[in-house]
Design a protein around this motif. Structure first.
Motif, PDB file in Angstrom:
ATOM      1  N   ILE A  56       0.659  -1.131  -0.027  1.00  0.00           N
ATOM      2  CA  ILE A  56      -0.041  -0.121   0.006  1.00  0.00           C
ATOM      3  C   ILE A  56       0.811   1.285   0.001  1.00  0.00           C
ATOM      4  O   ILE A  56       2.064   1.331   0.420  1.00  0.00           O
ATOM      5  CB  ILE A  56      -1.042   0.074   1.218  1.00  0.00           C
ATOM      6  CG1 ILE A  56      -2.057   0.989   1.089  1.00  0.00           C
ATOM      7  CG2 ILE A  56      -0.200   0.355   2.474  1.00  0.00           C
ATOM      8  CD1 ILE A  56      -3.095   0.938   1.869  1.00  0.00           C
ATOM      9  N   VAL A  57       0.367   2.264  -0.651  1.00  0.00           N
ATOM     10  CA  VAL A  57       1.113   3.528  -0.650  1.00  0.00           C
ATOM     11  C   VAL A  57       0.343   4.846  -0.456  1.00  0.00           C
ATOM     12  O   VAL A  57      -1.075   4.669  -0.983  1.00  0.00           O
ATOM     13  CB  VAL A  57       1.713   3.833  -2.127  1.00  0.00           C
ATOM     14  CG1 VAL A  57       2.078   5.030  -2.220  1.00  0.00           C
ATOM     15  CG2 VAL A  57       2.530   2.621  -2.546  1.00  0.00           C
ATOM     16  N   PHE A  58       0.541   5.611   0.598  1.00  0.00           N
ATOM     17  CA  PHE A  58      -0.261   6.543   0.869  1.00  0.00           C
ATOM     18  C   PHE A  58       0.389   7.945   0.541  1.00  0.00           C
ATOM     19  O   PHE A  58       1.885   8.206   0.685  1.00  0.00           O
ATOM     20  CB  PHE A  58      -0.481   6.969   2.361  1.00  0.00           C
ATOM     21  CG  PHE A  58      -1.320   5.961   3.012  1.00  0.00           C
ATOM     22  CD1 PHE A  58      -2.458   5.685   2.841  1.00  0.00           C
ATOM     23  CD2 PHE A  58      -0.350   4.748   3.622  1.00  0.00           C
ATOM     24  CE1 PHE A  58      -3.099   4.511   3.511  1.00  0.00           C
ATOM     25  CE2 PHE A  58      -1.173   3.395   4.114  1.00  0.00           C
ATOM     26  CZ  PHE A  58      -2.600   3.496   4.021  1.00  0.00           C
ATOM     27  N   VAL A  59      -0.301   8.732  -0.470  1.00  0.00           N
ATOM     28  CA  VAL A  59       0.177  10.087  -0.899  1.00  0.00           C
ATOM     29  C   VAL A  59      -0.377  11.195   0.117  1.00  0.00           C
ATOM     30  O   VAL A  59      -1.802  11.461  -0.142  1.00  0.00           O
ATOM     31  CB  VAL A  59      -0.159  10.339  -2.254  1.00  0.00           C
ATOM     32  CG1 VAL A  59       0.511  11.559  -2.705  1.00  0.00           C
ATOM     33  CG2 VAL A  59       0.563   9.300  -3.178  1.00  0.00           C
ATOM     34  N   VAL A  92       1.790  15.748  -8.957  1.00  0.00           N
ATOM     35  CA  VAL A  92       3.165  14.981  -9.508  1.00  0.00           C
ATOM     36  C   VAL A  92       3.307  13.714  -8.791  1.00  0.00           C
ATOM     37  O   VAL A  92       3.536  12.683  -9.438  1.00  0.00           O
ATOM     38  CB  VAL A  92       4.257  16.043  -9.740  1.00  0.00           C
ATOM     39  CG1 VAL A  92       5.690  15.041 -10.074  1.00  0.00           C
ATOM     40  CG2 VAL A  92       4.050  16.996 -10.707  1.00  0.00           C
ATOM     41  N   LEU A  93       3.383  13.805  -7.486  1.00  0.00           N
ATOM     42  CA  LEU A  93       3.724  12.625  -6.699  1.00  0.00           C
ATOM     43  C   LEU A  93       2.582  11.557  -6.935  1.00  0.00           C
ATOM     44  O   LEU A  93       2.828  10.351  -6.824  1.00  0.00           O
ATOM     45  CB  LEU A  93       4.033  13.046  -5.168  1.00  0.00           C
ATOM     46  CG  LEU A  93       5.238  13.830  -5.067  1.00  0.00           C
ATOM     47  CD1 LEU A  93       5.434  14.343  -3.631  1.00  0.00           C
ATOM     48  CD2 LEU A  93       6.566  13.121  -5.707  1.00  0.00           C
ATOM     49  N   TYR A  94       1.229  12.028  -6.679  1.00  0.00           N
ATOM     50  CA  TYR A  94       0.226  11.023  -6.696  1.00  0.00           C
ATOM     51  C   TYR A  94       0.481  10.382  -8.120  1.00  0.00           C
ATOM     52  O   TYR A  94       0.072   9.145  -8.272  1.00  0.00           O
ATOM     53  CB  TYR A  94      -1.035  11.571  -6.797  1.00  0.00           C
ATOM     54  CG  TYR A  94      -2.125  10.881  -7.001  1.00  0.00           C
ATOM     55  CD1 TYR A  94      -2.588   9.809  -5.997  1.00  0.00           C
ATOM     56  CD2 TYR A  94      -3.033  10.803  -8.194  1.00  0.00           C
ATOM     57  CE1 TYR A  94      -3.517   8.894  -6.220  1.00  0.00           C
ATOM     58  CE2 TYR A  94      -4.047  10.017  -8.279  1.00  0.00           C
ATOM     59  CZ  TYR A  94      -4.312   8.966  -7.398  1.00  0.00           C
ATOM     60  OH  TYR A  94      -5.399   8.264  -7.773  1.00  0.00           O
ATOM     61  N   HIS A 107      -3.337   5.423  -2.406  1.00  0.00           N
ATOM     62  CA  HIS A 107      -4.264   6.082  -1.656  1.00  0.00           C
ATOM     63  C   HIS A 107      -3.707   7.776  -1.436  1.00  0.00           C
ATOM     64  O   HIS A 107      -2.762   7.924  -0.867  1.00  0.00           O
ATOM     65  CB  HIS A 107      -4.793   5.392  -0.466  1.00  0.00           C
ATOM     66  CG  HIS A 107      -5.285   4.238  -0.570  1.00  0.00           C
ATOM     67  ND1 HIS A 107      -6.396   3.813  -1.103  1.00  0.00           N
ATOM     68  CD2 HIS A 107      -4.617   2.938  -0.434  1.00  0.00           C
ATOM     69  CE1 HIS A 107      -6.496   2.703  -1.216  1.00  0.00           C
ATOM     70  NE2 HIS A 107      -5.401   1.926  -0.720  1.00  0.00           N
ATOM     71  N   GLN A 108      -4.698   8.866  -1.769  1.00  0.00           N
ATOM     72  CA  GLN A 108      -4.313  10.051  -1.406  1.00  0.00           C
ATOM     73  C   GLN A 108      -5.001  10.418   0.017  1.00  0.00           C
ATOM     74  O   GLN A 108      -6.437  10.026   0.429  1.00  0.00           O
ATOM     75  CB  GLN A 108      -5.079  11.095  -2.502  1.00  0.00           C
ATOM     76  CG  GLN A 108      -4.307  10.763  -3.733  1.00  0.00           C
ATOM     77  CD  GLN A 108      -4.847  12.126  -4.583  1.00  0.00           C
ATOM     78  OE1 GLN A 108      -4.358  13.135  -4.648  1.00  0.00           O
ATOM     79  NE2 GLN A 108      -5.833  11.574  -5.593  1.00  0.00           N
ATOM     80  N   ASN A 119      -6.767  11.919  11.531  1.00  0.00           N
ATOM     81  CA  ASN A 119      -7.659  10.855  10.761  1.00  0.00           C
ATOM     82  C   ASN A 119      -6.672  10.034   9.955  1.00  0.00           C
ATOM     83  O   ASN A 119      -6.983   8.735   9.708  1.00  0.00           O
ATOM     84  CB  ASN A 119      -8.675  11.552   9.850  1.00  0.00           C
ATOM     85  CG  ASN A 119      -9.691  12.273  10.761  1.00  0.00           C
ATOM     86  OD1 ASN A 119     -10.110  11.922  11.729  1.00  0.00           O
ATOM     87  ND2 ASN A 119     -10.512  13.050  10.025  1.00  0.00           N
ATOM     88  N   ASN A 120      -5.666  10.579   9.453  1.00  0.00           N
ATOM     89  CA  ASN A 120      -4.834   9.954   8.505  1.00  0.00           C
ATOM     90  C   ASN A 120      -4.133   8.751   9.270  1.00  0.00           C
ATOM     91  O   ASN A 120      -3.900   7.658   8.977  1.00  0.00           O
ATOM     92  CB  ASN A 120      -3.687  10.740   7.701  1.00  0.00           C
ATOM     93  CG  ASN A 120      -4.254  11.659   6.863  1.00  0.00           C
ATOM     94  OD1 ASN A 120      -5.405  11.476   6.292  1.00  0.00           O
ATOM     95  ND2 ASN A 120      -3.653  12.625   6.467  1.00  0.00           N
TER      96      ASN A 120
END
Length: 137
Positions: A56-59, A92-94, A107-108, A119-120
């Protein structure tokens, strides 16, 4: 444990007033650690990290006006400030993350206010808890 910081840089960028990361050396140094489960990596980009490292990747996203104030307080020069703001505005990073990993794992998360940050953290902790349950079953 990573090598001392100076061994992970190639050079220094005078225009941006920051070291230039040796991405290959960083990836090589992290590779053994990333084979273990449950490692979190916090970085401002991802295109040089292997897809196999991350389920999983969080932006984290922030309003450009808020980002401008933060970077201005940090003393960023005008070019570095402008480029960072444009990077955020144009996602750009997303886009880098969705090009580097399966879109469904990216996920953004909005990070404009303290309650959004809380919340994040809660959302990421819930994902980690679920991942641990799934991984251990």
């Amino acid at each position: 444990t990573l090598l001392p910081k100076e061994q992970l840089y190639d050079n220094y960028d005078e225009e941006y007033n920051c070291p230039i990361l040796d991405e290959d050396r960083v990836a090589d140094e992290l590779d053994n650690q990333m084979r273990e489960c449950g490692v979190i990596v916090d970085y401002h980009g991802c295109d040089f990290f292997p897809e196999r490292w991350f389920p999983i990747v969080f932006v984290l996203r922030i309003d450009a006006n808020i980002l401008y104030e933060i970077l201005q307080m940090r003393g960023y020069n005008e070019k570095k400030l402008k480029d960072n703001i444009q990077c955020e505005i144009f996602q750009v990073l997303y886009e880098e993350a969705t090009a580097s990993y399966k879109e469904e794992v990216v996920h953004q998360l909005p990070s404009n206010k303290p309650e959004e940050l809380e919340n994040n953290v809660d959302q990421i902790l819930k994902w980690i808890e679920q991942w641990i349950k799934d991984y251990n079953s």
